[in-house]
Motif scaffolding. Structure first.
Motif, PDB file in Angstrom:
ATOM      1  N   VAL A  14       4.523   8.276   3.093  1.00 28.77           N
ATOM      2  CA  VAL A  14       3.889   7.080   2.526  1.00 28.77           C
ATOM      3  C   VAL A  14       2.679   6.651   3.357  1.00 28.77           C
ATOM      4  N   TRP A  15       1.589   6.390   2.645  1.00 24.32           N
ATOM      5  CA  TRP A  15       0.362   5.864   3.261  1.00 24.32           C
ATOM      6  C   TRP A  15       0.004   4.558   2.554  1.00 24.32           C
ATOM      7  N   ARG A  16      -0.540   3.617   3.336  1.00 22.08           N
ATOM      8  CA  ARG A  16      -1.070   2.397   2.722  1.00 22.08           C
ATOM      9  C   ARG A  16      -2.468   2.141   3.264  1.00 22.08           C
ATOM     10  N   ARG A  17      -3.403   1.983   2.348  1.00 22.84           N
ATOM     11  CA  ARG A  17      -4.807   1.823   2.717  1.00 22.84           C
ATOM     12  C   ARG A  17      -5.307   0.449   2.302  1.00 22.84           C
ATOM     13  N   TYR A  18      -6.083  -0.164   3.209  1.00 22.55           N
ATOM     14  CA  TYR A  18      -6.774  -1.418   2.920  1.00 22.55           C
ATOM     15  C   TYR A  18      -8.275  -1.132   2.866  1.00 22.55           C
ATOM     16  N   GLY A  19      -8.955  -1.688   1.874  1.00 25.32           N
ATOM     17  CA  GLY A  19     -10.391  -1.505   1.766  1.00 25.32           C
ATOM     18  C   GLY A  19     -10.770  -0.169   1.151  1.00 25.32           C
ATOM     19  N   ARG A  20     -12.089   0.039   1.029  1.00 25.13           N
ATOM     20  CA  ARG A  20     -12.598   1.262   0.422  1.00 25.13           C
ATOM     21  C   ARG A  20     -13.774   1.802   1.214  1.00 25.13           C
ATOM     22  N   GLY A  21     -14.047   3.073   0.981  1.00 26.76           N
ATOM     23  CA  GLY A  21     -15.209   3.694   1.605  1.00 26.76           C
ATOM     24  C   GLY A  21     -15.154   3.650   3.119  1.00 26.76           C
ATOM     25  N   LYS A  22     -16.290   3.320   3.725  1.00 25.91           N
ATOM     26  CA  LYS A  22     -16.385   3.305   5.187  1.00 25.91           C
ATOM     27  C   LYS A  22     -15.525   2.210   5.806  1.00 25.91           C
ATOM     28  N   ASN A  23     -15.194   1.194   5.017  1.00 30.02           N
ATOM     29  CA  ASN A  23     -14.384   0.092   5.537  1.00 30.02           C
ATOM     30  C   ASN A  23     -12.889   0.306   5.336  1.00 30.02           C
ATOM     31  N   ALA A  24     -12.509   1.448   4.801  1.00 30.79           N
ATOM     32  CA  ALA A  24     -11.090   1.716   4.543  1.00 30.79           C
ATOM     33  C   ALA A  24     -10.320   1.840   5.848  1.00 30.79           C
ATOM     34  N   PHE A  25      -9.106   1.330   5.814  1.00 33.14           N
ATOM     35  CA  PHE A  25      -8.247   1.401   6.997  1.00 33.14           C
ATOM     36  C   PHE A  25      -6.822   1.746   6.567  1.00 33.14           C
ATOM     37  N   ASP A  26      -6.261   2.781   7.147  1.00 32.05           N
ATOM     38  CA  ASP A  26      -4.900   3.206   6.829  1.00 32.05           C
ATOM     39  C   ASP A  26      -3.924   2.526   7.774  1.00 32.05           C
ATOM     40  N   ALA A  27      -3.203   1.529   7.257  1.00 38.44           N
ATOM     41  CA  ALA A  27      -2.252   0.783   8.063  1.00 38.44           C
ATOM     42  C   ALA A  27      -0.925   1.515   8.199  1.00 38.44           C
ATOM     43  N   VAL A  28      -0.589   2.327   7.193  1.00 37.47           N
ATOM     44  CA  VAL A  28       0.626   3.138   7.215  1.00 37.47           C
ATOM     45  C   VAL A  28       0.199   4.573   6.975  1.00 37.47           C
ATOM     46  N   ARG A  29       0.667   5.492   7.839  1.00 39.77           N
ATOM     47  CA  ARG A  29       0.105   6.851   7.861  1.00 39.77           C
ATOM     48  C   ARG A  29       1.204   7.912   7.822  1.00 39.77           C
ATOM     49  N   GLY A  30       1.629   8.249   6.647  1.00 41.06           N
ATOM     50  CA  GLY A  30       2.570   9.344   6.514  1.00 41.06           C
ATOM     51  C   GLY A  30       3.983   9.024   6.958  1.00 41.06           C
ATOM     52  N   VAL A  31       4.465   7.843   6.634  1.00 39.71           N
ATOM     53  CA  VAL A  31       5.798   7.410   7.045  1.00 39.71           C
ATOM     54  C   VAL A  31       6.860   7.976   6.098  1.00 39.71           C
ATOM     55  N   SER A  32       7.911   8.546   6.670  1.00 39.27           N
ATOM     56  CA  SER A  32       9.036   9.072   5.894  1.00 39.27           C
ATOM     57  C   SER A  32      10.346   8.674   6.556  1.00 39.27           C
ATOM     58  N   PHE A  33      11.273   8.159   5.775  1.00 37.76           N
ATOM     59  CA  PHE A  33      12.633   7.896   6.245  1.00 37.76           C
ATOM     60  C   PHE A  33      13.505   7.591   5.041  1.00 37.76           C
ATOM     61  N   SER A  34      14.806   7.611   5.249  1.00 44.95           N
ATOM     62  CA  SER A  34      15.744   7.273   4.178  1.00 44.95           C
ATOM     63  C   SER A  34      16.830   6.367   4.738  1.00 44.95           C
ATOM     64  N   VAL A  35      17.393   5.556   3.865  1.00 44.89           N
ATOM     65  CA  VAL A  35      18.477   4.652   4.237  1.00 44.89           C
ATOM     66  C   VAL A  35      19.628   4.877   3.264  1.00 44.89           C
ATOM     67  N   ALA A  36      20.778   5.248   3.796  1.00 45.25           N
ATOM     68  CA  ALA A  36      21.941   5.532   2.966  1.00 45.25           C
ATOM     69  C   ALA A  36      22.587   4.241   2.481  1.00 45.25           C
ATOM     70  N   PRO A  37      23.333   4.290   1.395  1.00 44.69           N
ATOM     71  CA  PRO A  37      24.028   3.092   0.905  1.00 44.69           C
ATOM     72  C   PRO A  37      24.923   2.479   1.981  1.00 44.69           C
ATOM     73  N   GLY A  38      24.826   1.161   2.131  1.00 44.23           N
ATOM     74  CA  GLY A  38      25.649   0.446   3.096  1.00 44.23           C
ATOM     75  C   GLY A  38      25.187   0.546   4.533  1.00 44.23           C
ATOM     76  N   GLN A  39      24.034   1.133   4.756  1.00 46.22           N
ATOM     77  CA  GLN A  39      23.516   1.310   6.118  1.00 46.22           C
ATOM     78  C   GLN A  39      22.503   0.222   6.449  1.00 46.22           C
ATOM     79  N   LEU A  40      22.436  -0.148   7.730  1.00 44.95           N
ATOM     80  CA  LEU A  40      21.394  -1.056   8.198  1.00 44.95           C
ATOM     81  C   LEU A  40      20.383  -0.248   9.003  1.00 44.95           C
ATOM     82  N   PHE A  41      19.152  -0.256   8.533  1.00 44.57           N
ATOM     83  CA  PHE A  41      18.064   0.493   9.161  1.00 44.57           C
ATOM     84  C   PHE A  41      17.049  -0.505   9.684  1.00 44.57           C
ATOM     85  N   ALA A  42      16.678  -0.386  10.951  1.00 42.08           N
ATOM     86  CA  ALA A  42      15.737  -1.319  11.566  1.00 42.08           C
ATOM     87  C   ALA A  42      14.400  -0.645  11.822  1.00 42.08           C
TER      88      ALA A  42
END
Length: 333
Positions: A14-42
């Motif tokens: 998962v990636w999340r980008r703010y802005g466009r063009g030269k002003n674009a900024f990737d706040a989230v960069r290739g994040v992957s994880f999973s949370v199973a049912p009934g689990q607490l993930f921090a």
């Protein structure tokens, strides 16, 4: 079945980008994880690491620039919003309450947006606010407002609950009470994703956790797994006439102000060697301690890898708390 199909929460590249063009900024960069049912993930991370930006993607408040998010197996939190909202609850960093309503009136108002809400009295009791039910929101302390946030987030008996800094502003008693409630919800089968700045909170509550740094996950696993990747410490006072070069240890030894600190990946072996050496040479190791790495030390080491470039998620965590329109917007909204 695939991991995605058996997970209550799944983030894939998962990636999340703010802005466009030269002003674009990737706040989230290739994040992957999973949370199973009934689990607490921090999710842990310094200010601007991208935690809240990530959580907003999971909640469906924004679509990923790249990658995808799935809840309850195959549901997209954006396109399948109507099917997901009745099954989830969210406690954001900052509430959007009407200041002149009482606590009870606030919960009653939000309960009208939920198809099967728990009784208002029960919601207040769970959050420890029964004694403050008649108090106007504007007269609540910061910690009490967070409890009101929690009461509203749990109104719908959510299967998946997002908690973004749930105990910020609470005193020690309020924090412990909230921890008890979170544990009860998890024991009842609720899947919980928690972001927090309190390492003790994550260590106490989380089944698994991830440490984010500059928009990426730097380390993930159980607390013991994350801590195991970082060195342990031996500490003691060394008598005059001896120095660190005399010590039979595999780790790095430093001496300062009469105390020796040994940083080692082989705690048991180096401790045994030191004690045997001290016995053979009649050396007293004053106030000898052997301590494995802590979550705090692991966190500080990861956070300390910042290279000085200004690419932290200032747009994300500083502004991602959102506003009142994001909270419990009503099923199918």
């Amino acid at each position: 079945m695939t991991q995605e199909e058996t997970s209550h929460i799944q983030a894939t590249d998962v990636w999340r980008r703010y802005g466009r063009g030269k002003n674009a900024f990737d706040a989230v960069r290739g994040v992957s994880f999973s949370v199973a049912p009934g689990q607490l993930f921090a999710l842990l991370g310094t200010n601007g690491a991208g935690k809240t930006s990530t959580v907003e993607l999971l909640e469906g408040l924004a679509a990923p620039h790249r990658g995808h998010v799935r809840l309850f197996g195959r549901l997209d939190p954006v396109t399948d919003r109507g099917r997901i909202r009745p099954r989830t609850g969210a406690m954001l960093q900052e509430g959007g309450f009407i200041s002149h309503l009482t606590v009870r009136e606030s919960v009653e108002m939000w309960a009208q947006l939920v198809s099967r809400p728990r009784p208002v009295a029960q919601a207040l009791d769970l959050a420890g606010l029964s004694h403050r039910a008649g108090v106007m929101v504007q007269n609540l302390s910061g910690g009490e407002k967070r409890r009101l946030d929690l009461a509203i987030a749990t109104l719908s008996h959510p299967e998946v609950l997002f908690l973004d800094e749930p105990t910020a502003g609470m005193d020690a008693e309020g924090r412990r009470a909230t921890w008890r409630l979170v544990r009860e919800l998890r024991e009842q089968g609720t899947t919980i994703l928690l972001t927090t700045h309190y390492l003790e909170e994550a260590e106490s509550l989380a089944d698994r956790l991830a440490i984010m740094h500059r928009g990426r996950i730097a380390s993930t696993g159980t607390v013991s797994q994350i801590v195991a990747d970082h060195p342990s410490t031996l500490s003691f006072g060394l008598a005059d006439g001896w120095n660190v070069h005399d010590l039979p240890v595999s780790g790095t030894a430093e001496q300062q102000d009469g105390r020796v600190t040994v940083t080692t990946d082989r705690l048991q072996k180096d401790a045994a060697r030191l004690l045997a050496w001290a016995e053979d040479n009649d050396v007293v190791l004053d106030r000898f301690t052997a301590r494995p790495a802590s979550l705090e030390e692991a966190f500080i080491r990861i956070a300390g890898t910042h290279d000085g470039t200004d690419d932290t998620d200032d747009t994300g965590d500083a502004g991602d708390a959102g506003d009142a329109r994001h909270r419990q917007e009503g099923e199918g909204a």
